[in-house]
Write an enzyme that holds these catalytic residues in place. Structure first.
Site, PDB file in Angstrom:
ATOM      1  N   ASP A  99       0.788  -1.229   0.000  1.00  0.00           N
ATOM      2  CA  ASP A  99       0.000   0.000   0.000  1.00  0.00           C
ATOM      3  C   ASP A  99       0.824   1.285   0.000  1.00  0.00           C
ATOM      4  O   ASP A  99       0.273   2.385  -0.117  1.00  0.00           O
ATOM      5  CB  ASP A  99      -0.963   0.013   1.203  1.00  0.00           C
ATOM      6  CG  ASP A  99      -0.240  -0.238   2.541  1.00  0.00           C
ATOM      7  OD1 ASP A  99       0.907   0.215   2.711  1.00  0.00           O
ATOM      8  OD2 ASP A  99      -0.833  -0.888   3.431  1.00  0.00           O
ATOM      9  N   HIS A 114       6.751  -7.783  -1.378  1.00  0.00           N
ATOM     10  CA  HIS A 114       5.648  -8.320  -2.184  1.00  0.00           C
ATOM     11  C   HIS A 114       5.199  -7.347  -3.271  1.00  0.00           C
ATOM     12  O   HIS A 114       4.114  -7.502  -3.826  1.00  0.00           O
ATOM     13  CB  HIS A 114       4.468  -8.703  -1.300  1.00  0.00           C
ATOM     14  CG  HIS A 114       4.710  -9.934  -0.476  1.00  0.00           C
ATOM     15  ND1 HIS A 114       3.876 -10.355   0.544  1.00  0.00           N
ATOM     16  CD2 HIS A 114       5.704 -10.862  -0.536  1.00  0.00           C
ATOM     17  CE1 HIS A 114       4.347 -11.479   1.078  1.00  0.00           C
ATOM     18  NE2 HIS A 114       5.462 -11.796   0.462  1.00  0.00           N
TER      19      HIS A 114
HETATM   20  P1  OAD Z   1      -2.834 -11.444   7.396  1.00  0.00           P
HETATM   21  O1  OAD Z   1      -4.197 -10.954   7.065  1.00  0.00           O
HETATM   22  O2  OAD Z   1      -2.533 -12.870   7.160  1.00  0.00           O
HETATM   23  O3  OAD Z   1      -2.515 -11.155   8.935  1.00  0.00           O
HETATM   24  C1  OAD Z   1      -2.754  -9.901   9.516  1.00  0.00           C
HETATM   25  C2  OAD Z   1      -2.382  -9.978  10.994  1.00  0.00           C
HETATM   26  O4  OAD Z   1      -2.493  -8.678  11.537  1.00  0.00           O
HETATM   27  C3  OAD Z   1      -3.282 -10.895  11.831  1.00  0.00           C
HETATM   28  O5  OAD Z   1      -2.454 -11.746  12.617  1.00  0.00           O
HETATM   29  C4  OAD Z   1      -4.071  -9.929  12.727  1.00  0.00           C
HETATM   30  O6  OAD Z   1      -4.317 -10.456  14.025  1.00  0.00           O
HETATM   31  C5  OAD Z   1      -3.134  -8.756  12.803  1.00  0.00           C
HETATM   32  N1  OAD Z   1      -3.797  -7.451  13.015  1.00  0.00           N
HETATM   33  C6  OAD Z   1      -4.994  -7.026  12.583  1.00  0.00           C
HETATM   34  N2  OAD Z   1      -5.204  -5.745  12.941  1.00  0.00           N
HETATM   35  C7  OAD Z   1      -4.095  -5.352  13.619  1.00  0.00           C
HETATM   36  C8  OAD Z   1      -3.683  -4.132  14.236  1.00  0.00           C
HETATM   37  N3  OAD Z   1      -4.448  -3.040  14.234  1.00  0.00           N
HETATM   38  N4  OAD Z   1      -2.460  -4.113  14.832  1.00  0.00           N
HETATM   39  C9  OAD Z   1      -1.662  -5.206  14.853  1.00  0.00           C
HETATM   40  N5  OAD Z   1      -1.998  -6.374  14.295  1.00  0.00           N
HETATM   41  C10 OAD Z   1      -3.191  -6.449  13.669  1.00  0.00           C
HETATM   42  O7  OAD Z   1      -1.808 -10.490   6.622  1.00  0.00           O
HETATM   43  P2  OAD Z   1      -0.255 -10.729   6.318  1.00  0.00           P
HETATM   44  O8  OAD Z   1       0.396 -11.514   7.404  1.00  0.00           O
HETATM   45  O9  OAD Z   1       0.314  -9.414   5.966  1.00  0.00           O
HETATM   46  O10 OAD Z   1       0.541 -11.631   0.061  1.00  0.00           O
HETATM   47  O11 OAD Z   1      -0.329 -11.621   5.023  1.00  0.00           O
HETATM   48  C11 OAD Z   1       0.874 -11.973   4.378  1.00  0.00           C
HETATM   49  C12 OAD Z   1       0.674 -12.033   2.895  1.00  0.00           C
HETATM   50  O12 OAD Z   1      -0.444 -12.876   2.597  1.00  0.00           O
HETATM   51  C13 OAD Z   1       0.314 -10.719   2.245  1.00  0.00           C
HETATM   52  O13 OAD Z   1       1.442  -9.948   1.938  1.00  0.00           O
HETATM   53  C14 OAD Z   1      -0.420 -11.137   1.007  1.00  0.00           C
HETATM   54  C15 OAD Z   1      -1.263 -12.235   1.596  1.00  0.00           C
HETATM   55  O14 OAD Z   1      -1.719 -13.208   0.745  1.00  0.00           O
HETATM   56  C16 OAD Z   1       0.307 -11.531  -1.252  1.00  0.00           C
HETATM   57  O15 OAD Z   1      -0.709 -11.040  -1.714  1.00  0.00           O
HETATM   58  C17 OAD Z   1       1.405 -12.077  -2.087  1.00  0.00           C
END
Ligand code: OAD
Length: 239
Positions: A99, A114
């Site tokens: 983003d 990514h």
């Molecule tokens: P996820 O959606 O898998 O995980 C988001 C995490 O953020 C979860 O563990 C939530 O508990 C946490 N969370 C939510 N709100 C929050 C807040 N306000 N403060 C702190 N934590 C919070 O997203 P990613 O781990 O980023 O890849 O996913 C990894 C990759 O999977 C992404 O880059 C994307 C996706 O498929 C691609 O598109 C290639």
């Protein structure tokens, strides 16, 4: 807040995921009502999905691009700028987010492993464009040089994340690793914390829910990044 002793000699690597942008109004992927609840990963985040239905894929990323222009960095992003200002070259921010909010907040030492919503490239000649340069009214925007279809500059499943050599070189010297707002589901990013820890780094986690790879976290702070990071960073800076 109980944190490890950190000095200016430490090298800090941060890994962020969708959670850090949640408070800016961007949906995460795997939380309830996350992006992967309403879209199939195979359809919109794989090279095969793009081949099968490029119109759908472009629609998905155009919407996300336009949304990214409407939101702003939050206190979590801003706290990481303060941390970078203190540690300078002993700091690297690796993000899985596309983003652009870290850069807009003022972070400089950032690797968007990514990819990014802000650019796209030609499927034939590889020429790169900013989204502003191309005609987004077109359902599948064509390359301005060769006319072939452009694609979003996003690393899809099955593709190699960007700048991995730089990330591994930094991991080798990392003494403090901090994982923020990521569920620990997607590799290789989910494994960085284990690699850093194996090399002796102290590890810190900031997350709303317990992540998959939580067994590698030495100091875990559960909650919203925008609530926790300002005081955590202040503590590290004044340590
Ligand atoms: P996820 O959606 O898998 O995980 C988001 C995490 O953020 C979860 O563990 C939530 O508990 C946490 N969370 C939510 N709100 C929050 C807040 N306000 N403060 C702190 N934590 C919070 O997203 P990613 O781990 O980023 O890849 O996913 C990894 C990759 O999977 C992404 O880059 C994307 C996706 O498929 C691609 O598109 C290639």
């Amino acid at each position: 807040m109980n944190i490890p002793k950190i000095s200016e000699k430490d090298f800090i690597m941060i890994l962020t995921g969708a959670g850090i942008s949640a408070e800016s109004g961007i949906k995460t992927f795997r939380d309830s009502d996350g992006l992967w609840e309403n879209h199939r990963v195979e359809d919109v985040a794989t090279p095969e999905g793009f081949k099968k239905d490029p119109k759908l894929v472009w629609k998905f990323y155009k919407e996300r691009y336009f949304q990214s222009l409407e939101v702003s960095p939050n206190l979590g992003h801003i706290a990481l700028v303060d941390l970078e200002n203190k540690f300078q070259d002993n700091f690297l921010l690796v993000t899985q987010n596309v983003d652009g909010l870290h850069t807009r907040a003022g972070s400089h030492r950032v690797i968007e492993m990514h990819g990014t919503l802000l650019t796209c490239f030609c499927t034939k000649c590889s020429k790169k464009y900013t989204m502003k340069e191309v005609d987004l009214e077109e359902i599948i925007p064509p390359c301005l040089a060769c006319g072939k279809p452009l694609r979003p500059d996003i690393v899809w499943f099955g593709e190699m994340p960007y700048r991995m050599e730089e990330i591994y070189a930094a991991l080798d010297k990392t003494t403090v690793f901090m994982s923020i707002g990521t569920s620990g589901n997607v590799y290789p990013a989910a494994y960085f914390i284990a690699q850093a820890r194996q090399r002796g780094a102290k590890t810190i986690g900031v997350n709303l829910a317990e992540p998959e790879n939580s067994s590698y976290i030495d100091y875990f702070f559960q909650g919203k990044a925008g609530d926790i990071l300002p005081s955590l960073v202040n503590l590290i800076i004044s340590n």
